[in-house]
Design a protein around this motif. Structure first.
Motif, short mmCIF file in Angstrom:
data_model
loop_
_atom_site.label_atom_id
_atom_site.label_comp_id
_atom_site.label_asym_id
_atom_site.label_seq_id
_atom_site.Cartn_x
_atom_site.Cartn_y
_atom_site.Cartn_z
N UNK B 171 0.84 -1.19 0.07
CA UNK B 171 -0.12 -0.12 -0.06
C UNK B 171 0.71 1.15 -0.04
N UNK B 172 1.94 1.42 0.85
CA UNK B 172 2.93 2.34 0.90
C UNK B 172 3.59 2.62 -0.39
N UNK B 173 4.00 1.67 -1.21
CA UNK B 173 4.55 1.64 -2.44
C UNK B 173 3.79 2.37 -3.46
N UNK B 174 2.67 1.61 -3.48
CA UNK B 174 1.40 2.43 -4.23
C UNK B 174 1.24 3.84 -4.07
N UNK B 175 0.86 4.18 -2.64
CA UNK B 175 0.75 5.55 -2.44
C UNK B 175 1.90 6.48 -2.68
N UNK B 176 3.31 5.87 -2.74
CA UNK B 176 4.22 6.60 -3.04
C UNK B 176 4.15 7.16 -4.55
N UNK B 177 3.82 6.03 -5.33
CA UNK B 177 3.59 6.12 -6.91
C UNK B 177 2.80 7.13 -7.07
N UNK B 178 1.73 7.37 -6.47
CA UNK B 178 0.70 8.20 -6.78
C UNK B 178 1.21 9.31 -6.46
N UNK B 179 1.58 9.69 -5.36
CA UNK B 179 2.19 11.00 -4.73
C UNK B 179 3.30 11.45 -5.67
N UNK B 180 4.08 10.69 -5.98
CA UNK B 180 5.06 11.13 -7.02
C UNK B 180 4.63 11.64 -8.31
N UNK B 181 3.50 10.87 -8.82
CA UNK B 181 2.79 11.46 -10.17
C UNK B 181 2.31 12.68 -9.79
N UNK B 182 1.73 13.03 -8.58
CA UNK B 182 1.19 14.24 -8.57
C UNK B 182 2.07 15.51 -8.43
N UNK B 183 3.37 15.00 -7.65
CA UNK B 183 4.33 15.84 -7.45
C UNK B 183 5.03 16.30 -8.64
N UNK B 184 5.04 15.31 -9.48
CA UNK B 184 6.03 15.56 -11.10
C UNK B 184 4.87 16.36 -11.80
N UNK B 244 10.77 -0.19 -10.04
CA UNK B 244 10.58 1.22 -10.83
C UNK B 244 9.21 1.46 -11.23
N UNK B 245 8.62 0.43 -11.82
CA UNK B 245 7.33 0.53 -12.51
C UNK B 245 6.30 0.74 -11.35
N UNK B 246 6.19 0.08 -10.36
CA UNK B 246 5.30 0.09 -9.14
C UNK B 246 5.46 1.31 -8.25
N UNK B 247 6.69 1.80 -8.16
CA UNK B 247 6.90 3.00 -7.10
C UNK B 247 7.31 4.28 -7.66
N UNK B 248 7.66 4.32 -8.82
CA UNK B 248 8.44 5.55 -9.56
C UNK B 248 7.64 6.01 -10.75
N UNK B 249 7.42 5.23 -11.58
CA UNK B 249 7.02 5.52 -12.85
C UNK B 249 5.71 6.29 -12.90
N UNK B 250 5.85 7.46 -13.54
CA UNK B 250 4.72 8.51 -13.27
C UNK B 250 3.58 7.92 -14.35
N UNK B 251 4.05 7.31 -15.54
CA UNK B 251 3.08 6.85 -16.54
C UNK B 251 2.26 5.77 -15.82
N UNK B 252 3.16 4.85 -15.19
CA UNK B 252 2.46 3.61 -14.46
C UNK B 252 1.20 4.03 -13.72
#
Lengths: 512, 384
Positions: B171-184, B244-252
């Motif tokens: 859950x935390x990893x997914x949350x980070x990915x979405x947070x990073x998407x919004x940040x970017x 990377x795909x699950x935690x960081x990729x904004x497109x994902x």
């Protein structure tokens, strides 16, 4: 329950069709879909990447790199044809806070030439930035270019560009800034970026009008201020091409020297409204252009009807009068749109002489024509086969007529096939330009058919422009549409209706 | 059997059209053969995930060779040249799509120096590809089409066992990915520049990067090398996840939202599920949690990329592909006749998903696969 079941099957069958046919078809037709989409949404790249919003574009005639009109082109092999022939001069609005660039604040000016040249151009751009009487009227180095400037608009800054380096210098010599010069498109284009970090130059952000004197000469390390000597009179301006404002010609301006009275030519600037953001309208009112378009469409339809009628008569005459001349009949059949018959004849010709350039060219076109009716799977193979013939015809052609036939056939196929699948639009543009140049040479050879050749050259240039448009190169398209327009300006309206129509459509599109 | 033959024949037509037709080099035939073998194996054995992994790693590897080769042909370097930017010739990458949307509404321009049209990697063609992918396989892009994801797929399989379990952090990893998407997205909007591409994209190491001419350029270089090593090599190796795909990729992350429009989803039959959690352990996208199973949600979490790993490991055969329009917990209608049974076999969601996804795999890799093979052959035959 029954409704639910049929709903399931409708959805599922739709997904089945999408999976099996839809995805592939989407990619096959993505070129058309993409272009249609772009015509609606009109996406643009942020201009700060490409030099900033365009303030003004000036198109200079193609092939006027002869200075005052009689200047001999440098004979050294270092100067290939067209290398000093300025065709487009673009001034951008100044940019600030640009991303992805070494310079975040800059002002860009682009120059485009018809020929490639890595080392050998010596360019001066004198700019009057304040519109007042302050500045200089002599060239940066006395007696270098052999010209003076309009007394109403003395220059404030000069850009000295030699090859891929340049400097900006103020008229008082106090400010000197290195320019960022990037040569692109095989050294045909120069993008000159003037850094605006210096506070003295930041006034450029607020200026409404600038005036530019653009001078193109050859470069020589031995020449005065690097200008290649033209070894005629000491008063001959050492400029092969300049930009002149409307109402004046380069020849008129540069030939105004007088050895007896020690007079040198006076250059006149082109004015740039710095916040224009768009090209000037090329057209009069919308109503007038619509009316003109209708007239041209009628004339073009009439002319194409006449051409087909004449071609059909020519075909019948060829069959009747020279049944042995298979190539003549085959070409006539092709022009008369009797494609099956033409292909049979070209096949026979190729059987007899596999090295016939004309037969190969037409055979290639005929295969491509047939491919438009074939299934996509087969069409790709057929287009590839057609290029084998078309490429071969160009390598076999050994006289101007054969070259023109080969270039036009390959150009037409390249224009017609989807660029996203085959990527041939730029090659097509090159072919049409080559054919246009051959026509121009024929027109210059003093034949009675001069006007026809000029019209054919203009038509080839228009087709080249269309290919450039397909390839996404709008500026190049503009250059060649304008050149076609210039070439047909003095020719018969009816005869040149097809070219005029293509040009008018382009101008209308630009205006929109 | 007839269904398998039908879809294999259809796929061979796709492969022929997009890879072989109109070309004559052996590289095209070899690559076409390779893809057909993978497809036939997938449809014959029903084990999509294994052959998908082989495809994706191979594609990522060949893509890098081809892309770098093309860059060297065109500009003699992997570094982004000034003239490429000025001519707007930087290939438009799918990751840029979410970053350019918000600035577009303000500036009416694309804040990326790419060709708009008339090129395979132009903005319009990438948008069209994204659109058709989204309405068919949705986030399946990440596991079937993405030319970067294969690196993680490959590296994550180098280790036989999971050295670092992430299940409890999903859950935390997914949350980070979405947070990073919004940040970017916000940062890109603030600077009107695709900041992710300039500063964060780890895949610059296998594509192209800015020239190092100043300190910020050096920092950006250190960052992308570090991110590649950390997120694409080390973490996938330790966790056996597409980290990377699950935690960081904004497109994902963006595609997880867009997946709502897709035609397929993964369905978990909660009646059959025994709660063994094998699916959760094997999911490379951290899309199945303990809660997903114990809460009987009937489908994976939002980051599911439909890779098929969970289907392959489920001992109860409780997980399958399903059409999106079929409501959770429901299945298709029972066939009432022989003809109905045949029709249902052709309309089986798993097969249709496989066919759709692999069609994209074929088309997107059709240029790069053979080109890379040609370049590899040319190394062995005496020149690059």
């Amino acid at each position: 329950m029954k409704n639910k079941k049929s709903g399931y099957y409708v959805h599922a069958v739709f997904i089945f069709l999408t999976a099996v046919f839809g995805i592939s078809s989407f990619f096959i037709f993505s070129d058309i879909i993409g272009r249609s989409l772009q015509s609606v949404i009109k996406l643009k790249t942020d201009p700060s990447f490409t030099g900033g919003r365009i303030a003004a574009v000036f198109y200079d005639p193609v092939g006027d790199d002869h200075g005052y009109g009689g200047l001999s082109y440098p004979v050294s092999k270092n100067f290939p044809a067209g290398a000093l022939d300025l065709v487009r001069y673009t001034v951008h609005e100044p940019v600030y806070n640009a991303q992805w660039s070494k310079l975040s604040d800059y002002w860009q000016i682009d120059l485009e030439f018809t020929g490639s040249l890595r080392y050998g151009r010596n360019i001066r751009i004198y700019i009057d930035a304040d519109g007042n009487s302050q500045g200089a009227l002599q060239t940066k180095t006395e007696f270098a270019e052999g010209v003076e400037f309009d007394a109403s608009f003395p220059w404030d800054y000069v850009l000295s560009i030699q090859n891929n380096e340049g400097t900006l210098q103020s008229a008082d010599g106090l400010l000197i800034v290195q320019l960022n010069v990037v040569q692109t498109d095989h050294y045909k284009k120069l993008a000159v970026r003037i850094p605006l970090e210096n506070h003295l130059l930041q006034t450029l952000y607020s200026i409404d009008v600038t005036r530019h004197y653009v001078c193109v000469g050859g470069w020589s390390p031995a020449g005065r201020d690097g200008f290649l000597d033209v070894s005629e009179s000491a008063f001959t301006p050492k400029l092969f091409d300049i930009l002149v404002p409307d109402g004046k010609t380069q020849e008129q301006v540069l030939s105004a020297w007088n050895e007896d009275t020690f007079e040198v030519p006076v250059l006149y600037p082109v004015a740039v409204i710095m916040k224009a953001s768009l090209e000037k309208s090329q057209l009069n009112s919308a109503e007038e252009s619509d009316e003109l378009q209708k007239k041209l469409e009628l004339a073009a339809a009439k002319k194409s009807g006449e051409i087909l009628k004449n071609s059909t008569e020519a075909y019948e005459a060829a069959v009747r009068e020279s049944p042995q001349d298979m190539e003549k009949i085959a070409v006539a059949a092709f022009n008369a749109e009797k494609y099956d018959e033409a292909e049979k004849l070209f096949d026979q010709l190729l059987m007899k002489n596999p090295d016939s350039a004309n037969a190969s060219a037409y055979k290639g076109s005929l295969i491509a024509l047939r491919s438009s009716k074939a299934s996509p799977l087969r069409a790709v193979d057929m287009v590839a086969e057609s290029y084998r013939y078309l490429d071969r015809s160009i390598s076999l052609a050994d006289d101007p007529a054969e070259l023109i036939t080969a270039f036009l056939n390959r150009g037409n196929v390249s224009k017609a096939v989807p660029d996203i699948v085959f990527g041939k639009a730029l090659q097509g543009a090159g072919d049409f330009l080559a054919a246009g140049n051959e026509f121009k040479k024929l027109a210059a050879s003093g034949t009675d058919d001069r006007k026809n050749y000029l019209n054919s050259a203009a038509s080839a240039y228009c087709n080249a422009a269309i290919c450039f448009e397909i390839a996404g190169k709008k500026e190049e398209a503009g250059t060649w549409f304008r050149e076609a327009d210039r070439m047909t300006a003095d020719l018969d309206f009816e005869e040149t209706s097809e070219v005029r129509l293509m040009v008018l459509r382009y101008f209308k599109k630009v205006d929109r | 059997m007839a269904v398998k033959i039908f879809f294999s024949l259809c796929m061979s037509a796709v492969v022929y059209f997009f890879i072989v037709a109109g070309k004559s080099s052996p590289a095209e035939w070899i690559y076409a053969g390779f893809l057909m073998v993978l497809f036939v194996q997938m449809i014959r054995t029903g084990d999509f995930s294994k052959y998908r992994r082989i495809f994706q790693f191979t594609f990522a590897f060949l893509f890098a060779i081809s892309f770098i080769g093309i860059l060297y042909d065109e500009r003699g370097s992997m570094a982004i040249a000034e003239d490429s930017i000025q001519n707007s010739e930087i290939p438009f990458c799918h990751i840029t799509i979410p970053l350019t949307m918000l600035p577009y509404f303000i500036t009416k321009t694309v804040i990326f120096p790419a060709r708009i049209i008339g090129h395979f990697a132009s903005v319009i063609s990438m948008l069209l590809i994204w659109f058709i992918v989204t309405i068919t396989i949705g986030r399946g892009w990440c596991s079937w089409v993405c030319f970067y994801g294969g690196w993680e797929d490959g590296v994550s399989r180098l280790s036989k066992k999971t050295r670092f379990r992430l299940l409890s952090y999903n859950k935390d990893i997914r949350a980070f990915q979405f947070a990073f998407l919004f940040f970017i997205i916000l940062v890109s909007f603030a600077f009107l520049s695709s900041v992710y591409c300039e500063w964060f994209c780890p895949f610059k190491i296998v594509t192209e990067f800015s020239q190092i001419t100043d300190i910020p350029g050096l920092i950006a270089t250190v960052m992308f090398i570090g991110l590649f090593l950390g997120l694409v090599i080390v973490m996938p190796f330790l966790t056996r996840k597409r980290f990377q795909c699950v935690s960081f990729c904004p497109f994902g992350a963006f595609q997880s939202f867009a997946d709502r429009l897709s035609s397929f989803r993964i369905s978990i039959d909660t009646d059959k599920c025994s709660g063994c959690m094998k699916c959760a352990s094997s999911c490379p996208f951290c899309a199945i949690d303990k809660d997903t199973i114990t809460g009987k949600k009937g489908r994976p979490e939002i980051t599911c990329a439909k890779c098929g790993e969970c289907i392959a490991v489920c001992p109860e055969k409780a997980i399958s592909y399903q059409f999106s329009f079929v409501r959770k917990g429901c299945s298709g209608p029972e066939a009432e006749s022989k003809t109905g049974e045949i029709i249902q076999m052709f309309l089986e969601p798993g097969t249709l998903f496989l066919f759709s996804a692999f069609t994209f795999s074929v088309i997107i890799s059709s240029k790069f696969g053979p080109d890379a093979l040609m370049r590899i052959f040319s190394i062995f035959t005496g020149g690059l």
